[in-house]
Scaffold this active site. Structure first.
Site, PDB file in Angstrom:
ATOM      1  N   ASP A  24       0.824  -1.224   0.000  1.00 45.88           N
ATOM      2  CA  ASP A  24       0.000   0.000   0.000  1.00 45.88           C
ATOM      3  C   ASP A  24       0.855   1.271   0.000  1.00 45.88           C
ATOM      4  OD1 ASP A  24       0.978   0.061   2.551  1.00 45.88           O
ATOM      5  OD2 ASP A  24      -0.960   0.180   3.562  1.00 45.88           O
ATOM      6  N   ASP A  28       5.082  -1.471   7.145  1.00 44.81           N
ATOM      7  CA  ASP A  28       4.217  -2.144   8.129  1.00 44.81           C
ATOM      8  C   ASP A  28       5.026  -3.150   8.947  1.00 44.81           C
ATOM      9  OD1 ASP A  28       4.466  -4.279   6.260  1.00 44.81           O
ATOM     10  OD2 ASP A  28       2.772  -3.452   5.137  1.00 44.81           O
ATOM     11  N   ASP A 206       8.975   9.763  24.402  1.00 46.34           N
ATOM     12  CA  ASP A 206       8.829  10.935  23.540  1.00 46.34           C
ATOM     13  C   ASP A 206       8.748  12.224  24.376  1.00 46.34           C
ATOM     14  OD1 ASP A 206       8.240  11.819  20.728  1.00 46.34           O
ATOM     15  OD2 ASP A 206       6.438  12.613  21.687  1.00 46.34           O
ATOM     16  N   GLU A 270      13.903  10.928  25.206  1.00 43.48           N
ATOM     17  CA  GLU A 270      14.126  11.934  24.169  1.00 43.48           C
ATOM     18  C   GLU A 270      13.904  13.279  24.854  1.00 43.48           C
ATOM     19  OE1 GLU A 270      12.377  14.031  20.215  1.00 43.48           O
ATOM     20  OE2 GLU A 270      11.205  13.588  21.985  1.00 43.48           O
TER      21      GLU A 270
HETATM   22  C1  NOJ Z   1       9.316  13.955  19.163  1.00 43.25           C
HETATM   23  C2  NOJ Z   1       9.184  13.005  18.025  1.00 43.25           C
HETATM   24  O1  NOJ Z   1      10.430  12.454  17.730  1.00 43.25           O
HETATM   25  C3  NOJ Z   1       8.592  13.788  16.882  1.00 43.25           C
HETATM   26  O2  NOJ Z   1       8.622  13.069  15.684  1.00 43.25           O
HETATM   27  C4  NOJ Z   1       7.190  14.197  17.263  1.00 43.25           C
HETATM   28  O3  NOJ Z   1       6.654  15.016  16.249  1.00 43.25           O
HETATM   29  C5  NOJ Z   1       7.174  14.965  18.579  1.00 43.25           C
HETATM   30  N1  NOJ Z   1       8.006  14.371  19.582  1.00 43.25           N
HETATM   31  C6  NOJ Z   1       5.783  15.056  19.124  1.00 43.25           C
HETATM   32  O4  NOJ Z   1       5.361  13.802  19.587  1.00 43.25           O
END
Ligand code: NOJ
Length: 548
Positions: A24, A28, A206, A270
């Site tokens: 597609d 995945d 994140d 992160e």
């Molecule tokens: C960090 C992520 O790596 C990024 O891709 C995302 O847009 C932002 N956090 C928001 O979740």
């Protein structure tokens, strides 16, 4: 306990763009599973998967509507189990992404909040506030979204009247949750357990520095984006949305959860936070195991800058007993093969468009290979981004009408966005979509050069970037280069344009920008990021030497 993560090389898979099994045009989970043997052969220790959970995909999956299931375009829960099981059989660990700062606006909680009244329990799971002015029509404060525009969106109340505002540090479809509400703690704890029970070896967290906001949400004058513009914390500068003390309590809670499982599970942040001591606080012994080191990826390709960032990182992490981490590319920043194609320190990490100055591709790749060879010799854990082992450049000429990043759309194209590093990976030069999937379709177009760089064109080819990565990963393991937390610089090599670092029995030399340099006598070359010039080390090249 093995503490495998201390020196692990972790390979980031961006599910949309790694491998497409069903044709597609979007990658995945079955596609990823089918390609795992290639990653085991590459020699990495673990795979980190960007989000594959149900999501309207307004931010490529970082807008999660259900944390404990799989987005149908990526597959099913059974596919996730199969992926984790196959990875484990191949000796690879699996790290999954968790997005705790915000949910999708389609999450059941946000939908319930919209249907409920101001002041309700449902609304208290998010950051709803009344607006200012006589009729509540101005946002509660002046915060800006990282993706452009206001960080507040006004809702229409169930009775049809203009209503409250909700906070979203990112897109308006990514409402921030309220970590003062115990429901939120319980919900995310359950999500951690859900994936730990299914065999996940860890989590990448994140925007790990954003979950707690300063009480009363005071105005903030600086434009302070966490992506490509780090949240800098000093005595006089404490952004009210980043790096608040309260986040650490959440991580102590999460650490207790992962520690209650067997198998040495890990947590990595992160967090775009400086200075390094602030970042290191996330990795104190009762908090997270690692934090991404973005100081590393922003450091210019110059000897003094590289020595500086490596020293600060290793010492700063050692002070809290954590490993340093290293990262040159990911799905949010320009690929390092393109970034290094500009003069050092001449531009940041943000996207490149067709009307922008273009990088020098040959120089960029040469420096990227040298930077990777240097990185993989350093103590700690390194993160690779899919396709960098092929030397893939950024797609720097994507037309606006194919771009999907909300940052592009929310700024009317002023921010080029991150699509250029998210283009589907080439596997076979002569297949449709360069082997990304069985059809010619790809959700973002691939540049022609991706054919020349396809994996099958590099496999077994001496001097190819793929073979360089494989050799570096094998030698890194054989010589335990990731171990330790001290640095032994070889001063006679530390001129203004070169660096030397002793790593156990390996001598690592980097020539950043000088005349070809003589190699020290009595050594043989284990690895070279590029050809030597008459036995001498040319500029933008790294070698690993062993005693002859
Ligand atoms: C960090 C992520 O790596 C990024 O891709 C995302 O847009 C932002 N956090 C928001 O979740």
């Amino acid at each position: 306990m093995t503490e495998w993560w201390r020196d692990a090389v972790v390979y980031q898979v961006y599910p949309r763009s790694f491998a497409d099994a069903d044709g597609d045009g979007i990658g995945d989970l079955p596609g990823i599973t089918s390609r795992l043997p290639a990653l085991a052969e590459l020699g990495v220790d673990a795979v980190w998967l960007s989000p594959f959970y149900p999501s309207p995909q307004n931010d490529a999956g970082y807008d999660v509507s259900d944390y404990r299931d799989v987005e149908p375009i990526f597959g099913t829960l059974a596919d996730a189990d199969d992926l984790i099981g196959t990875a484990h059989d191949l000796g690879l660990r699996v790290v999954v992404d968790i997005v705790p700062n915000h949910t999708s606006s389609e999450h059941r909680w946000f939908q319930a909040a919209l249907a409920a009244a101001p002041g309700s329990h449902e609304r208290s799971r998010y950051m709803f506030r009344d607006g200012g002015g006589e009729d509540g029509s101005t946002p509660p404060n002046n915060w800006r979204s990282v993706f452009g525009g206001s960080a507040w969106t006004r809702v229409t109340e169930p009775d049809g009247t203009p209503g409250q505002w909700y906070l979203h540090l990112f897109d308006s479809t990514q409402p921030d949750v309220n970590w003062d509400n115990p429901d939120v703690h319980e919900e995310f704890a359950e999500t951690l357990r859900f994936w730990l029970d299914r065999g996940a070896d860890g989590f990448r967290i994140d925007v790990a520095h954003s979950m707690i906001k300063e009480a009363d949400l005071p105005d903030w004058e600086d434009d302070d984006s966490p992506m490509g513009g780090t949240a800098e914390i000093t005595e006089d500068r404490r952004p009210p949305m980043w790096d608040q003390e309260g986040v650490h309590e959440i991580y102590r809670e999460w650490r207790r959860i992962v520690d209650s499982y067997d198998g040495d599970r890990m947590l990595v942040a992160e967090a775009w936070v400086t200075p390094y001591e602030r970042l290191a606080r996330y990795t104190r012994p009762d908090e997270l195991h690692q934090a991404f080191n973005f100081d590393h990826c922003v450091a210019p390709w110059r000897a003094a800058d590289q020595r500086g960032v490596v020293t600060t990182s290793v010492e700063g992490s050692a002070a809290v007993g954590a490993p340093a981490t290293w990262v040159l590319s990911n799905h949010d920043i320009v690929r390092h093969a393109s970034r290094f194609g500009f003069p050092p320190a001449s531009r940041g990490l943000g996207g490149i468009g067709p009307d922008d100055p273009q990088p020098d591709a040959v120089l960029g790749l040469r420096r990227a290979r040298a930077a990777t060879a240097f990185m993989l010799s350093l103590p700690g854990s390194a993160y690779l981004y899919q396709g960098e082992e092929l030397g893939l450049p950024e797609h720097t000429t994507l037309p606006g009408d194919v771009r999907q990043d909300p940052a592009w759309h929310r700024t009317g194209g002023e921010d080029t966005g991150r699509d250029g590093c998210r283009v589907p990976v080439p596997w076979e030069a002569d297949a449709p979509s360069f082997g990304f999937g069985p059809s010619a379709g790809t959700w973002l177009p691939q540049p022609p050069v991706y054919g020349e760089l396809a994996r099958d064109r590099q496999q077994g080819v001496e001097g190819s970037t793929l073979e360089l990565y494989k050799a570096a990963l094998r030698l890194r393991r054989e010589h335990s280069l990731g171990h330790g937390d001290t640095l032994d610089w070889v001063e006679q090599w530390c001129g203004p344009q070169s660096l030397g670092l002793r790593r156990g029995d390996v001598l690592v030399l980097v020539n950043f920008d000088g005349e070809p340099a003589d190699l020290p006598a009595g050594h043989r070359v284990l690895l070279s990021s590029g050809p030597l010039t008459d036995g001498r080390l040319p500029s933008d090249t790294t070698v690993w030497l062993a005693p002859a």
